[in-house]
Design a protein around this motif. Structure first.
Motif, mmCIF file in Angstrom:
data_model
loop_
_atom_site.group_PDB
_atom_site.id
_atom_site.type_symbol
_atom_site.label_atom_id
_atom_site.label_comp_id
_atom_site.label_asym_id
_atom_site.label_seq_id
_atom_site.Cartn_x
_atom_site.Cartn_y
_atom_site.Cartn_z
ATOM 1 N N VAL A 168 10.131 -16.894 -5.616
ATOM 2 C CA VAL A 168 8.991 -15.989 -5.482
ATOM 3 C C VAL A 168 8.727 -15.278 -6.805
ATOM 4 N N GLN A 169 7.504 -15.419 -7.316
ATOM 5 C CA GLN A 169 7.066 -14.710 -8.508
ATOM 6 C C GLN A 169 6.153 -13.562 -8.103
ATOM 7 N N VAL A 170 6.296 -12.431 -8.800
ATOM 8 C CA VAL A 170 5.488 -11.248 -8.517
ATOM 9 C C VAL A 170 4.821 -10.796 -9.810
ATOM 10 N N ILE A 171 3.486 -10.745 -9.794
ATOM 11 C CA ILE A 171 2.714 -10.271 -10.943
ATOM 12 C C ILE A 171 2.002 -9.003 -10.515
ATOM 13 N N SER A 172 2.334 -7.873 -11.152
ATOM 14 C CA SER A 172 1.841 -6.581 -10.687
ATOM 15 C C SER A 172 1.010 -5.875 -11.741
ATOM 16 N N SER A 173 0.230 -4.916 -11.258
ATOM 17 C CA SER A 173 -0.477 -3.961 -12.092
ATOM 18 C C SER A 173 0.209 -2.618 -11.944
ATOM 19 N N GLY A 174 0.032 -1.734 -12.938
ATOM 20 C CA GLY A 174 0.592 -0.397 -12.837
ATOM 21 C C GLY A 174 -0.210 0.536 -11.961
ATOM 22 N N GLN A 175 -1.433 0.135 -11.591
ATOM 23 C CA GLN A 175 -2.260 0.966 -10.736
ATOM 24 C C GLN A 175 -1.543 1.226 -9.409
ATOM 25 N N PRO A 176 -1.227 2.478 -9.092
ATOM 26 C CA PRO A 176 -0.515 2.758 -7.839
ATOM 27 C C PRO A 176 -1.268 2.216 -6.626
ATOM 28 N N GLY A 177 -0.520 1.541 -5.746
ATOM 29 C CA GLY A 177 -1.093 1.001 -4.522
ATOM 30 C C GLY A 177 -1.751 -0.346 -4.656
ATOM 31 N N SER A 178 -1.723 -0.945 -5.838
ATOM 32 C CA SER A 178 -2.439 -2.207 -6.033
ATOM 33 C C SER A 178 -1.692 -3.367 -5.385
ATOM 34 N N GLN A 179 -2.443 -4.397 -5.029
ATOM 35 C CA GLN A 179 -1.866 -5.587 -4.405
ATOM 36 C C GLN A 179 -1.402 -6.539 -5.503
ATOM 37 N N PRO A 180 -0.125 -6.909 -5.534
ATOM 38 C CA PRO A 180 0.342 -7.822 -6.582
ATOM 39 C C PRO A 180 -0.073 -9.258 -6.284
ATOM 40 N N THR A 181 0.013 -10.099 -7.294
ATOM 41 C CA THR A 181 -0.168 -11.541 -7.119
ATOM 42 C C THR A 181 1.191 -12.147 -6.805
ATOM 43 N N ILE A 217 0.235 -13.639 4.949
ATOM 44 C CA ILE A 217 1.041 -12.504 5.381
ATOM 45 C C ILE A 217 0.905 -12.364 6.893
ATOM 46 N N VAL A 218 2.028 -12.287 7.573
ATOM 47 C CA VAL A 218 2.065 -12.126 9.026
ATOM 48 C C VAL A 218 2.775 -10.817 9.330
ATOM 49 N N LEU A 219 2.107 -9.930 10.054
ATOM 50 C CA LEU A 219 2.660 -8.626 10.387
ATOM 51 C C LEU A 219 2.955 -8.560 11.879
ATOM 52 N N ASP A 220 4.212 -8.393 12.203
ATOM 53 C CA ASP A 220 4.639 -8.303 13.607
ATOM 54 C C ASP A 220 4.086 -9.453 14.441
ATOM 55 N N GLY A 221 4.140 -10.655 13.868
ATOM 56 C CA GLY A 221 3.761 -11.858 14.589
ATOM 57 C C GLY A 221 2.302 -12.232 14.523
ATOM 58 N N ILE A 222 1.450 -11.382 13.919
ATOM 59 C CA ILE A 222 0.012 -11.634 13.865
ATOM 60 C C ILE A 222 -0.427 -11.766 12.405
ATOM 61 N N PRO A 223 -1.170 -12.835 12.035
ATOM 62 C CA PRO A 223 -1.686 -12.935 10.664
ATOM 63 C C PRO A 223 -2.434 -11.671 10.264
ATOM 64 N N TYR A 224 -2.124 -11.169 9.076
ATOM 65 C CA TYR A 224 -2.602 -9.859 8.628
ATOM 66 C C TYR A 224 -3.671 -10.035 7.570
ATOM 67 N N ASN A 225 -4.794 -9.362 7.762
ATOM 68 C CA ASN A 225 -5.953 -9.559 6.899
ATOM 69 C C ASN A 225 -6.156 -8.424 5.904
ATOM 70 N N GLY A 226 -5.153 -7.584 5.717
ATOM 71 C CA GLY A 226 -5.299 -6.459 4.799
ATOM 72 C C GLY A 226 -4.245 -6.470 3.722
ATOM 73 N N ASP A 227 -4.262 -5.427 2.887
ATOM 74 C CA ASP A 227 -3.240 -5.245 1.867
ATOM 75 C C ASP A 227 -2.052 -4.506 2.471
ATOM 76 N N LEU A 228 -0.875 -4.793 1.951
ATOM 77 C CA LEU A 228 0.315 -4.131 2.464
ATOM 78 C C LEU A 228 0.483 -2.719 1.911
ATOM 79 N N ASN A 229 -0.498 -2.230 1.122
ATOM 80 C CA ASN A 229 -0.423 -0.837 0.697
ATOM 81 C C ASN A 229 -0.696 0.122 1.847
ATOM 82 N N SER A 230 -1.105 -0.414 2.999
ATOM 83 C CA SER A 230 -1.329 0.424 4.175
ATOM 84 C C SER A 230 -0.055 0.632 4.985
ATOM 85 N N ILE A 231 1.054 0.033 4.559
ATOM 86 C CA ILE A 231 2.299 0.099 5.313
ATOM 87 C C ILE A 231 3.394 0.691 4.430
#
Length: 984
Positions: A81-94, A111-125
């Motif tokens: 797993v490769q992670v490419i990030s920005s310094g912007q707080p809360g940003s979604q990495p590649t 991304i699957v959240l609690d068994g259901i495909p998730y259509n948002g960014d994980l900055n909400s969790i």
């Protein structure tokens, strides 16, 4: 100070550490390891039963991460797993799992959240709400997700109620965010900059005079260089430009600095970070519940940037009857993200790096005294002639990010509700029916405000831009599961159906000419300049089945099949079949290894399967939901009559990209599970890749059309090892390391491009090459006589008719070459250690990559040959001058703009080692905690992104998947916090 380039020796020491294990008193048991449960597609499995590649991070791996988006902090922790990030707080990495999945379609995992495909960014969790994250990397693991599993699957499971009774845990931490790495080395002294600019003009004049037929000037090179200084506008010394530098090139010792502002110190400041979470477990015989509240205020080190989030979650498991069970996962999140990344000259990172050190931040009068408004606030200098003696700036006129970031706004506000409901009914013993329903609702609001006082927006009286997007996703799953054990045979059969629908609607508008300077209401502006709206709908439906079989805990087999239909494709091409097969052999259950004291576990495994990809991209961020349909734009050409124009031509023959995945590996545990090694070989063949088709010249670039044009492979190996070095009652010490190596190869292109390849920016797509092979002019050195940059040129010798490689100083004549050098690293991964001594604990984690190349476009731009007054790299002392004719870098003057154009000169090794995070903790004695009314209290100090060893100061290989440095990107931030974990 230049960062040190570290070698793989550090990793080798960990991998082959001498083992001198202390006598253990509480060793890990083989039974515990075997019974470990891992979250997989549509359920859970014992670790021993998994035939594919599944890796997990548990609560202990995530609890110390300080990221608004939990995925930003997993770099180096998971093999493959490769992670490419920005310094912007809360940003979604590649995120990339096992290489590149496509060229023009998305390579992002599902991304699957609690068994259901998730259509948002994980900055909400909040990471404190997460129980585990599983990474499904092969076909047997992710085939049940069919059309969305081609690039891997990340399954996130949130915490649920556990032990009976009431248990409360609180985690509070406060810290500071600051810039992770220093920026490029540029001139910070006005004296140094004026001298450097003077020399650019002087050297340029000398070079011009050396050309055949050059017209002599009435001035000497020294006089021409002094004359050029006038073009900079601002003189911050008490002597005029024509006396600032002497004939011998030395700076006038009588010159006194009148003022200087530090742009970087005013733009980039350490900022406060605060986070608090409370988790409540309340469980009885029938009801298990987990409720949490979390708050995060994550300010960025760039002024006015940051991420704020408030979330609430309630997860319930209710046994209605012995046969009927209800589960729910409900959450609401409010967040506000304030951005600092903008394009153009106003981008603060680009601006602070390139603005010359003599240009002021604050407005001053002719006596160089700062000016203030009626409220006592300092005024800002925008370089438009209002400054001392009417001087104008030759760089970025009308821009001042220090002022703009405090007066302007660029923010996104979101309200997200996520609802997952499940009902499970046991029809007969061993036969269950489950219905799962998921709803994701997001209301996203964007605001862009440009002030009336300064900057580009002030020229139009200020601007207000607002947008609103409402998006919802509905997911329905019906699952029928049958489990049966006959003697030594165990069966688990799943039959299911899933329907996923997404709908999004949005609008945006822009108005100008504000009446009140600080009101953000649309009614405060009078001139409408833009008003638009759009929406989309998307649906995918699948029918699937899975068979899990094992014999006596020795031999395991699974088979998955799924048939998916996607609304992206035409009805004729809509449906695709996807599958996965896996086998595993637990060798340690055989008689010849059953009681072996050295080998505690040995499992051999292999899997193969096929997934699809319908996530086609119109650009790097916008998805095409109507791939088979023509897309038109409605234009107004000035007469207020709507005119249709074709933006994208549909293709009814377009079909799924497909990935055929092979995985083979082993899992090995030795010496009472003190040494654990997992290794996999993987092969991923992507066929029918979607890319823009060659179109007739008559098209003239007015529209695009996509087709299935090529094939690609990723082949590689990955491994991870953990070693329990010491395990006594008072001291536990273990180390881990993981490594991934893969090669990407394009195996098929359209016939039209088979010989020439496809050139995209700095890269070439060619059969036999990889996705990120650099295609550049080859630097051939420097002409010592005049400092000209030289490049290679291949041409046909008219006599021999053979290709010959010659050298030219004409950039336009130079040949572009396939360099054979790639941005894809040879190896990447991470390593670290965990130590617990009595009540103290220490965890240290690193990430690394070696063997790839980057293209440092920022560094290249700091050797510019323009008169705009932008800054230079301090490496100008390595460029050619008449006094330094043997320099390795070419002449930099004010007129020869091709001297520093794109070439192999600016390729750089992208090797790095990064100190990802360090956590030091102390668990207070139980008696002390109980006196405070607690059942437990832990104090800890944690830091993230603490240090980087890389090739060049300023260049951060972690920030770009392509290896190309981005002048506008928010540089990674570091965080250090003091935290308290309290249990009641």
């Amino acid at each position: 100070m230049r960062k040190k380039q570290c070698k793989l020796g550090v990793l080798a020491v960990l991998l082959f550490a001498e083992y001198g294990f202390a006598q253990k008193k509480d060793s890990l048991s083989q039974e515990t390891s075997i019974k470990e449960v891992v979250v997989v597609a549509f359920g859970k499995q014992k670790k021993e039963e998994i035939t594919g590649s599944v890796q997990s991070l548990k609560t202990k791996d995530l609890s110390n991460l300080q990221n608004g988006n939990v995925l930003q902090g997993i770099g180096g922790k998971v093999a493959g797993v490769q992670v490419i990030s920005s310094g912007q707080p809360g940003s979604q990495p590649t995120i990339r799992m096992r290489g590149i999945g496509s060229i023009n379609a998305s390579s992002d995992p599902l991304i699957v959240l609690d068994g259901i495909p998730y259509n948002g960014d994980l900055n909400s969790i909040s990471s404190s709400d997460i129980e585990s994250i599983s990474f499904l990397e092969d076909a047997s693991s992710n085939a049940l997700y069919g059309s969305r599993g081609a690039n891997g699957v990340i399954i996130v499971n949130t915490k649920r109620g556990k032990s009976k009774g009431l248990h409360i845990e609180a985690d509070v931490k406060t810290g500071v965010n600051f810039r992770s790495i220093e920026d490029y080395s540029v001139y910070t002294s006005p004296q140094d900059y004026y001298t450097a600019y003077y020399n650019r003009a002087r050297i340029g004049e000398i070079a011009r005079l050396s050309q055949p037929g050059a017209t002599p000037s009435v001035n000497t090179p020294h006089e021409e260089a002094l004359k050029a200084l006038n073009g900079l506008g601002y003189n911050v010394y008490n002597v005029p430009f024509n006396k600032l530098i002497r004939q011998d090139g030395s700076f006038n010792p009588d010159a006194q600095l009148l003022y200087q502002d530090d742009w970087k110190k005013l733009l980039f400041k350490p900022a406060l970070r605060r986070e608090a979470t409370v988790g409540i477990n309340a469980s009885s015989d029938q009801l298990k519940s987990y409720t949490s509240l979390n708050y995060l205020d994550d300010k960025g080190y760039l002024i006015s940037s940051g991420f704020e989030r408030f979330g609430i979650r309630s997860n319930l498991d209710y046994t209605i009857t012995p046969k009927l069970k209800l589960t729910s996962a409900l959450s609401y999140t409010y967040s506000q993200q304030n951005f600092g990344e903008t394009g153009g000259f106003s981008n603060p990172f680009q601006f602070a790096r390139n603005i010359s050190p003599f240009y002021p931040v604050f407005l001053r009068d002719d006596n160089y005294q700062m000016l203030y408004d009626a409220g006592g606030n300092p005024l800002y200098d925008y370089g438009d002639g209002q400054g001392p003696n009417g001087a104008t700036r030759s760089y970025a006129v009308f821009e001042n990010p220090v002022g703009n970031l405090q007066k302007d706004k660029s923010q996104t506000t979101s309200n997200i509700a996520n609802i997952n409901l499940g009902l499970n009914y046991e029809i007969v013993k061993g036969l269950d029916f489950t219905y799962n329903f998921g709803a994701y609702l997001e209301n996203l609001k964007n605001l862009q405000f440009g002030n009336t006082e300064g900057g580009t927006s002030s020229s139009v009286g200020g601007t207000i831009s607002k947008g609103s997007i409402f998006k919802y996703t509905l997911n329905h799953q019906q699952l029928l599961t049958y489990q049966k054990k006959l003697d030594k045979h165990s069966f688990n059969i799943l039959i299911g159906h899933e329907l996923n629908k997404i709908k999004s609607e949005g609008f945006s508008g822009t108005k100008q000419q504000l009446l009140l300077p600080n009101s953000l209401s649309f009614d405060n502006a009078v001139k409408i300049t833009d008003l638009s709206g759009n929406g989309y709908e998307y649906a995918v439906e699948g029918y699937f089945s899975r068979l899990l079989y094992n014999y006596d805990g020795k031999y395991f087999f699974n088979a998955n099949i799924r048939r998916d239909g996607s609304s992206v494709f035409s009805p004729e091409s809509r449906w695709g079949n996807f599958y996965g097969l896996g086998v595993a052999w637990n060798v340690t259950k055989e008689d010849f290894l059953k009681d072996n004291s050295v080998i505690n576990n040995l499992k051999l495994k292999a899997s193969y399967g096929q997934q699809g990809n319908d996530n086609i991209l119109l650009d790097s961020t916008t998805r095409d939901y109507y791939a088979y349909q023509d897309i038109y734009g409605i234009n107004n050409f000035g007469d207020d009559k709507p005119v249709l124009s074709l933006k994208k031509q549909g293709n009814k023959d377009l079909k799924w990209e497909t990935s055929k995945n092979l995985n083979a590996g082993f899992e090995l545990s030795l010496l009472n599970n003190r040494i654990n090694l997992n290794a996999d070989y993987f092969e991923r063949k992507v066929s029918d890749m979607i890319y823009t088709l060659p179109l007739p010249i008559s098209n003239a670039g007015s529209y695009v059309k996509y087709g299935n044009i090529g094939d690609m492979t990723n082949r590689g190996v990955q491994a991870n090892i953990t070693i329990d070095l010491v395990h006594t009652e008072q001291l536990q010490w273990n180390v881990y390391a993981n490594a991934t190596h893969y090669k990407n190869k394009i195996t098929k292109l359209p016939a039209e491009q088979r010989n020439t390849g496809l050139v995209t920016g700095l890269f070439i797509l060619a059969e036999g090459g990889d996705r990120y092979t650099y295609y550049l002019k080859e630097f051939a050195g420097v002409n010592p006589k005049n400092g000209d940059a030289l490049w290679y040129r291949t041409s046909i010798n008219p006599t021999t008719q053979q290709a010959e490689k010659t050298i030219t100083n004409n950039y336009k004549e130079a040949t572009d070459y396939n360099t054979g050098k790639s941005a894809i690293p040879k190896v990447y991964g991470g390593f670290g250690t965990d130590i617990t001594y009595k009540r103290f604990s220490l965890a240290v984690n690193f990430a690394y990559q070696f063997g790839g190349y980057g293209y440092d476009d920022i560094y290249r731009s700091l050797f510019h040959s323009n008169t705009y007054g932008s800054n230079y790299t301090t490496d100008l002392d390595k460029t050619w001058t008449p006094e330094n004719p043997n320099a390795a870098l070419p002449r930099v003057d004010l007129t020869s703009t091709s001297q520093n154009e794109n070439s192999t000169l600016y390729l750089i090794k992208s090797d790095y080692i990064s100190l990802q995070d360090v956590t030091l903790g102390y668990q207070l004695p139980d008696g002390f905690a109980q006196q405070a009314g607690l059942s437990g209290l832990k104090i800890y100090l944690t830091g993230n992104n603490l240090y980087l060893w890389s090739k060049r100061k300023g260049y951060d290989p972690r920030a770009s998947l392509t290896g190309v440095s981005d002048p506008y990107k928010y540089s990674l931030l570091s965080s250090v916090s003091l935290g308290f974990k309290l249990t009641f």
